[in-house]
Design a protein around this motif. Structure first.
Motif, PDB file in Angstrom:
ATOM      1  N   GLU A  37     -24.744 -25.101   9.475  1.00  0.00           N
ATOM      2  CA  GLU A  37     -25.899 -24.673  10.251  1.00  0.00           C
ATOM      3  C   GLU A  37     -26.310 -23.238   9.956  1.00  0.00           C
ATOM      4  O   GLU A  37     -27.281 -22.725  10.525  1.00  0.00           O
ATOM      5  N   GLY A  38     -25.551 -22.563   9.086  1.00  0.00           N
ATOM      6  CA  GLY A  38     -25.874 -21.190   8.742  1.00  0.00           C
ATOM      7  C   GLY A  38     -25.192 -20.149   9.598  1.00  0.00           C
ATOM      8  O   GLY A  38     -25.479 -18.947   9.466  1.00  0.00           O
ATOM      9  N   SER A  39     -24.266 -20.573  10.466  1.00  0.00           N
ATOM     10  CA  SER A  39     -23.545 -19.620  11.308  1.00  0.00           C
ATOM     11  C   SER A  39     -22.391 -18.984  10.528  1.00  0.00           C
ATOM     12  O   SER A  39     -21.784 -19.628   9.667  1.00  0.00           O
ATOM     13  N   LEU A  40     -22.102 -17.742  10.862  1.00  0.00           N
ATOM     14  CA  LEU A  40     -21.052 -17.010  10.151  1.00  0.00           C
ATOM     15  C   LEU A  40     -19.690 -17.627  10.395  1.00  0.00           C
ATOM     16  O   LEU A  40     -19.309 -17.912  11.536  1.00  0.00           O
ATOM     17  N   VAL A  41     -18.934 -17.825   9.296  1.00  0.00           N
ATOM     18  CA  VAL A  41     -17.548 -18.274   9.378  1.00  0.00           C
ATOM     19  C   VAL A  41     -16.610 -17.118   9.083  1.00  0.00           C
ATOM     20  O   VAL A  41     -15.676 -16.841   9.836  1.00  0.00           O
ATOM     21  N   SER A  42     -16.866 -16.407   7.981  1.00  0.00           N
ATOM     22  CA  SER A  42     -16.020 -15.272   7.627  1.00  0.00           C
ATOM     23  C   SER A  42     -16.706 -14.378   6.612  1.00  0.00           C
ATOM     24  O   SER A  42     -17.655 -14.787   5.934  1.00  0.00           O
ATOM     25  N   GLU A  43     -16.226 -13.140   6.537  1.00  0.00           N
ATOM     26  CA  GLU A  43     -16.615 -12.200   5.488  1.00  0.00           C
ATOM     27  C   GLU A  43     -15.398 -11.996   4.604  1.00  0.00           C
ATOM     28  O   GLU A  43     -14.295 -11.730   5.097  1.00  0.00           O
ATOM     29  N   VAL A  44     -15.595 -12.136   3.310  1.00  0.00           N
ATOM     30  CA  VAL A  44     -14.467 -12.057   2.379  1.00  0.00           C
ATOM     31  C   VAL A  44     -14.164 -10.599   2.056  1.00  0.00           C
ATOM     32  O   VAL A  44     -15.065  -9.829   1.688  1.00  0.00           O
ATOM     33  N   ASN A  45     -12.897 -10.254   2.201  1.00  0.00           N
ATOM     34  CA  ASN A  45     -12.459  -8.891   1.903  1.00  0.00           C
ATOM     35  C   ASN A  45     -12.052  -8.791   0.438  1.00  0.00           C
ATOM     36  O   ASN A  45     -11.260  -9.590  -0.057  1.00  0.00           O
ATOM     37  N   GLY A  46     -12.584  -7.798  -0.250  1.00  0.00           N
ATOM     38  CA  GLY A  46     -12.220  -7.613  -1.649  1.00  0.00           C
ATOM     39  C   GLY A  46     -13.353  -8.018  -2.572  1.00  0.00           C
ATOM     40  O   GLY A  46     -14.175  -8.894  -2.259  1.00  0.00           O
ATOM     41  N   ARG A  47     -13.422  -7.379  -3.726  1.00  0.00           N
ATOM     42  CA  ARG A  47     -14.472  -7.659  -4.695  1.00  0.00           C
ATOM     43  C   ARG A  47     -14.042  -8.804  -5.604  1.00  0.00           C
ATOM     44  O   ARG A  47     -13.014  -8.734  -6.276  1.00  0.00           O
ATOM     45  N   LEU A  48     -14.840  -9.875  -5.619  1.00  0.00           N
ATOM     46  CA  LEU A  48     -14.544 -11.049  -6.430  1.00  0.00           C
ATOM     47  C   LEU A  48     -15.737 -11.361  -7.328  1.00  0.00           C
ATOM     48  O   LEU A  48     -16.863 -10.941  -7.052  1.00  0.00           O
ATOM     49  N   ASP A  49     -15.463 -12.111  -8.384  1.00  0.00           N
ATOM     50  CA  ASP A  49     -16.521 -12.465  -9.332  1.00  0.00           C
ATOM     51  C   ASP A  49     -17.210 -13.774  -8.946  1.00  0.00           C
ATOM     52  O   ASP A  49     -17.440 -14.640  -9.785  1.00  0.00           O
TER      53      ASP A  49
END
Length: 390
Positions: free
Chosen positions: A276-288
């Motif tokens: 539905e477009g609701s936030l689940v999580s923000e990923v910590n760290g820089r990934l490709d």
């Protein structure tokens, strides 16, 4: 073959029969005929095999059980987690760990190609019943899309002029999307090889890439470059705006196999949203970016600074797997992530020696354990995911 083994083979035949309208009509008729004839006459055939010997078996050539089964072992049509890979231009199907490999691309005709053709970009259908790949012919601008069963029997074949930019299966395994003319039009073909749509590439604001056209989770539209949506019904396309996705920054959206989650890459950040477009999580760290989702949508795999990472989608926690690199020979590096195992407990990844040679497929547990060589000499492989894990 004793009666018990014979009955087991009958059961396997019934289980292997294609169902629904996704399989070509000829394949459905053949499978149904095999199952009906086999189940209806199982006891009678068993008696004939035992009592009449080889001559009796040969008399049953019209029955679905072959009189002279092949000596070399063959992989089962829905063998859980079967590995398909390309080696020296041919395709093999093996056990998940790479053992008991069988070459299945032998005998696939290619009269159009004057030189040696190569199979590439192979991919199992989501339901595990078909294997699709592109055949590259050096002497022609035309590539061919080929769809086979797991034995290498051709189900469909059709030409493309996409320059080898790959393809993708629809979520329901009934269609394949492929660049017909490189970055000009996209063709949508059924499993029977019939073209169902030819769609122009939309005008988009971001920079494209060389990936095959993707799909929206419900199969009603294509997803190009991770943000441009092209409906199959010919209606106007549009750009996704999930989680602040910005195509000008190379942003992309990548959906989990079940469509319940989407990872949105914007700049150096990854945001995980639900359907539905609701936030689940923000990923910590820089990934490709996101290279592969687990079948259950609980994790995804990514690369960062040459190391393999596993991300917990619910929390955004990143786990680095240094063991994946440590298992390689000195100077080798991870080239890409090929996917998760059907159980979601292992990751298949490709490696190279850094100079374009010495390629290999490795696998490792999601917890960093048991990193091992699977197949040497190739970077292309795909684990089959049976439908019950989707």
């Amino acid at each position: 073959m004793n009666e018990t083994e014979f009955r087991h083979q009958l059961f396997d035949l019934a289980e292997d029969a294609p169902s629904g309208s996704s399989a070509p009509p000829a394949l459905l008729r053949r499978a149904r005929r095999r199952v009906v004839l086999t189940i209806a006459s199982s006891v009678a055939i068993a008696v004939l095999v035992v009592g009449m010997g080889i001559a009796g078996v040969r008399a049953l050539q019209t029955a679905p059980i072959p009189a002279n089964p092949p000596v070399e072992p063959r992989p089962g049509p829905v063998a859980s987690g079967a590995l398909a890979y390309v080696l020296d231009g041919d395709i093999y199907v093996a056990d998940p760990d790479g053992t008991n490999a069988v070459k299945i691309s032998d005998g696939i005709p290619d009269a159009r190609c004057e030189g040696l053709s190569e199979e590439t970009y192979l991919s199992w259908s989501p339901d595990g019943r078909y294997l699709a790949f592109q055949r590259d012919c050096p002497s022609s601008e035309q590539d061919d899309m080929v769809i086979t069963d797991p034995y290498g029997n051709v189900v469909a074949e059709f030409p493309t002029y996409g320059g080898g930019w790959g393809f993708t299966w629809s979520p329901d395994s009934t269609r394949v999307a492929v660049w017909e003319v490189g970055f000009v039009t996209i063709g949508v073909y059924g499993v029977d090889g019939e073209r169902q749509a030819s769609l122009p590439e939309p005008t988009v604001t971001g920079g494209g890439n060389s990936d095959g056209p993707g799909w929206m989770p419900d199969g009603s539209a294509l997803l190009l470059f991770g943000y441009a949506v092209v409906p199959l019904d010919g209606s106007a396309g549009y750009e996704l705006s999930l989680g602040g996705l910005d195509p000008s920054l190379g942003g992309q959206a990548t959906y989990s196999p079940d469509g319940t989650r989407v990872a949105v890459v914007t700049g150096n950040s990854i945001t995980v949203l639900d359907a539905e477009g609701s936030l689940v999580s923000e990923v910590n760290g820089r990934l490709d970016g996101v290279e592969a989702w687990s079948p259950d949508g609980e994790h995804f795999a990514s690369l960062s600074h040459g190391e393999l990472n596993v991300v917990d989608a619910a929390s955004g926690t990143v786990t680095v797997l240094p063991e994946a690199t440590a298992a390689l020979d000195g100077g080798d590096e991870i080239l890409g992530i090929r996917g998760f195992s059907p159980q979601g407990d292992r990751i298949l990844y490709a490696t190279s020696d850094g100079a374009g040679g010495g390629m290999a497929l490795y696998s490792i547990g999601v917890d960093g354990s048991d990193a091992r060589l699977v197949v040497a000499g190739t970077w292309e492989g795909d684990w089959q995911t049976p439908p019950q894990t989707r």
